[in-house]
Scaffold this active site. Structure first.
Site, short mmCIF file in Angstrom:
data_model
loop_
_atom_site.label_atom_id
_atom_site.label_comp_id
_atom_site.label_asym_id
_atom_site.label_seq_id
_atom_site.Cartn_x
_atom_site.Cartn_y
_atom_site.Cartn_z
N GLU A 101 5.34 15.08 14.91
CA GLU A 101 5.55 14.18 16.05
C GLU A 101 5.03 14.76 17.36
O GLU A 101 4.60 14.05 18.26
CB GLU A 101 7.05 13.84 16.20
CG GLU A 101 7.61 12.96 15.11
CD GLU A 101 8.13 13.72 13.90
OE1 GLU A 101 7.81 14.92 13.74
OE2 GLU A 101 8.88 13.11 13.11
N GLY B 146 8.99 11.00 9.90
CA GLY B 146 10.10 10.25 9.30
C GLY B 146 10.13 10.38 7.78
O GLY B 146 11.18 10.24 7.16
N ALA C 189 7.20 7.46 10.47
CA ALA C 189 7.45 6.15 11.08
C ALA C 189 6.09 5.49 11.31
O ALA C 189 5.08 6.18 11.43
CB ALA C 189 8.18 6.33 12.40
N GLU D 54 11.91 13.51 7.14
CA GLU D 54 13.31 13.27 7.51
C GLU D 54 14.03 12.45 6.44
O GLU D 54 15.20 12.71 6.12
CB GLU D 54 13.36 12.57 8.87
CG GLU D 54 12.89 13.48 10.01
CD GLU D 54 12.66 12.75 11.32
OE1 GLU D 54 12.04 11.67 11.30
OE2 GLU D 54 13.09 13.27 12.36
N1 CAA Z 1 1.84 5.09 10.84
C1 CAA Z 1 0.96 4.08 10.71
N2 CAA Z 1 -0.14 4.14 9.94
C2 CAA Z 1 -0.35 5.29 9.28
C3 CAA Z 1 0.49 6.39 9.37
C4 CAA Z 1 1.65 6.26 10.19
N3 CAA Z 1 2.57 7.24 10.30
N4 CAA Z 1 0.00 7.40 8.62
C5 CAA Z 1 -1.13 6.93 8.06
N5 CAA Z 1 -1.36 5.65 8.46
C6 CAA Z 1 -2.46 4.78 8.10
C7 CAA Z 1 -3.75 5.16 8.83
O1 CAA Z 1 -3.75 4.61 10.14
C8 CAA Z 1 -4.78 4.57 7.93
O2 CAA Z 1 -4.84 3.18 8.15
P1 CAA Z 1 -6.29 2.45 8.31
O3 CAA Z 1 -6.95 2.63 6.97
O4 CAA Z 1 -5.92 1.03 8.60
O5 CAA Z 1 -6.99 3.16 9.40
C9 CAA Z 1 -4.18 4.78 6.54
O6 CAA Z 1 -2.78 4.97 6.73
C10 CAA Z 1 -4.70 6.02 5.84
O7 CAA Z 1 -4.53 7.12 6.71
P2 CAA Z 1 -5.70 8.16 7.07
O8 CAA Z 1 -7.02 7.49 7.05
O9 CAA Z 1 -5.30 8.84 8.34
O10 CAA Z 1 -5.58 9.15 5.81
P3 CAA Z 1 -5.99 10.68 5.74
O11 CAA Z 1 -5.90 11.04 4.30
O12 CAA Z 1 -7.25 10.93 6.46
O13 CAA Z 1 -4.83 11.45 6.55
C11 CAA Z 1 -2.53 11.94 7.17
C12 CAA Z 1 -3.52 11.47 6.06
C13 CAA Z 1 -2.78 13.41 7.49
C14 CAA Z 1 -1.13 11.77 6.62
C15 CAA Z 1 -2.75 11.07 8.43
O14 CAA Z 1 -2.73 9.70 8.08
C16 CAA Z 1 -1.70 11.28 9.50
O15 CAA Z 1 -1.74 12.26 10.22
N6 CAA Z 1 -0.74 10.33 9.62
C17 CAA Z 1 0.26 10.37 10.67
C18 CAA Z 1 1.34 11.39 10.36
C19 CAA Z 1 2.35 11.45 11.49
O16 CAA Z 1 2.03 11.76 12.61
N7 CAA Z 1 3.64 11.13 11.18
C20 CAA Z 1 4.69 11.12 12.16
C21 CAA Z 1 4.95 9.73 12.65
S1 CAA Z 1 6.12 9.68 13.99
C22 CAA Z 1 7.65 9.75 13.25
O17 CAA Z 1 7.77 9.77 12.06
C23 CAA Z 1 8.82 9.75 14.20
C24 CAA Z 1 10.16 9.98 13.55
O18 CAA Z 1 10.71 11.07 13.61
C25 CAA Z 1 10.85 8.92 12.87
#
Ligand code: CAA
Length: 293
Positions: free
Chosen positions: A167, A144, A101, A147
């Site tokens: 999460e 998500g 998400a 999921e």
């Molecule tokens: N939401 C918003 N933006 C996201 C994102 C997310 N879930 N995942 C990545 N991005 C964005 C980053 O903020 C970044 O944007 P900027 O360039 O503007 O800073 C861009 O995508 C690239 O990401 P990274 O620089 O972090 O890339 P990386 O290769 O270093 O890392 C990653 C990759 C490990 C996937 C890391 O981005 C990450 O941990 N993302 C979040 C994953 C996460 O926590 N997902 C769960 C979300 S909550 C959810 O999904 C609830 C549910 O059950 C529905």
């Protein structure tokens, strides 16, 4: 018990009647026009009967913002109505199927907004899709994203795919089936480990656990998923739909009720032209010509 069996039988009959009432004319919908902001759509396969929906928000690793989820739902509904489409492939980029998400979008949400707006309630279109849907997962399928892949019927994974429910590290829990679907697929111990640590698993582990049914080289992934859709499309779309519902019933009910549902649905196939054609073709040693009736 008997009432539930009757209910299941009438559900199966309703599916058959509804399918029979559908116009037989193939219609092309806007979903094939490519007029989207967050996704891409195309029709693939030799018979042009496999829809491919590609999540297309590369800068945010396909984070599932509201706009993307709305477009995905619309495309699924439109392909769902398109009689010429036998199966749907859902994919992302080589780096990310979807990183979850959109964290930045949901950051300001309050509890009352989540409750009153029924946050994530409109994420269920993938699970509601009647046609077979294959997730072709390259790169990250997190939160998500994982999921969403699990809402699909079959998951094919690219060699470098990573699945996870991170999460917990954000101070929240999975909200679109992560604690439920993952547990049903991989069992309590592994699901607990993944959800409580946020640790990711590899494509190879996902295959071993039964989360993914096949691991393929990243550059061949979508092609393999399309081939799978084409293979499914060689069968009767009507019977495929009934079969999909029967398998899904295994997740939603007890074994006894599921077995009754399956038996009654099996019986219901005997009211279809395609069941007759399939068996006749076998006896006559020729390929079946299904009409989806
Ligand atoms: N939401 C918003 N933006 C996201 C994102 C997310 N879930 N995942 C990545 N991005 C964005 C980053 O903020 C970044 O944007 P900027 O360039 O503007 O800073 C861009 O995508 C690239 O990401 P990274 O620089 O972090 O890339 P990386 O290769 O270093 O890392 C990653 C990759 C490990 C996937 C890391 O981005 C990450 O941990 N993302 C979040 C994953 C996460 O926590 N997902 C769960 C979300 S909550 C959810 O999904 C609830 C549910 O059950 C529905």
């Amino acid at each position: 018990m008997a009432n539930i069996a009757k209910l299941f039988a009438s559900r199966a009959q309703c599916v058959l009647l509804a399918a029979a009432r559908q116009p037989q004319v193939a219609t092309r919908f806007a979903s094939t026009s490519g007029n989207w902001e967050f996704i891409k759509t195309e029709v693939a396969g030799e018979g042009k009967n496999v829809a491919v929906i590609t999540l297309n928000r590369p800068k945010a690793l396909n984070a599932l913002c509201n706009g993307l989820m709305k477009e995905l739902s619309t495309a699924l509904q439109e392909f769902g109505k398109d009689k010429s489409i036998a199966a749907i492939v859902l994919t992302g980029s080589e780096k990310a199927f979807a990183a979850g998400a959109d964290i930045k979008e949901m950051l300001p949400n309050t509890y009352s907004q989540c409750i009153q707006g029924n946050f994530l309630n409109d994420w269920t279109e993938v699970a509601r899709t009647q046609k077979p849907i294959i997730a072709a997962v390259n790169g990250y399928a997190l939160g998500g994203g994982c999921e969403l892949a699990m809402m699909c019927d079959i998951i094919y994974a690219g060699e470098k795919a990573k699945f996870g429910q991170p999460e917990i590290a954000l101070g929240t829990i999975p909200g679109a089936g992560g604690t439920q679907r993952l547990t049903r697929v991989v069992g309590k111990s592994k699901a607990m480990e993944m959800c409580l640590t946020g640790n990711m698993i590899t494509a190879q582990e996902a295959e071993k656990l039964g989360l993914a049914s096949k691991v393929v080289p990243a550059d061949q992934l979508v092609g393999e998923a399309i081939k799978l859709g084409e293979k499914i499309g060689t069968h009767s779309n009507l019977i495929v739909q009934l079969c999909k519902e029967a398998v899904n019933t295994a997740y939603e009910t007890t074994l006894q009720e599921g077995l009754k549902y399956e038996r009654r649905t099996f019986h219901a196939t005997f009211s279809t032209a395609d069941r007759k054609e399939g068996m006749t073709a076998f006896a006559e040693k020729r390929p079946a010509k299904f009409t989806n009736e």
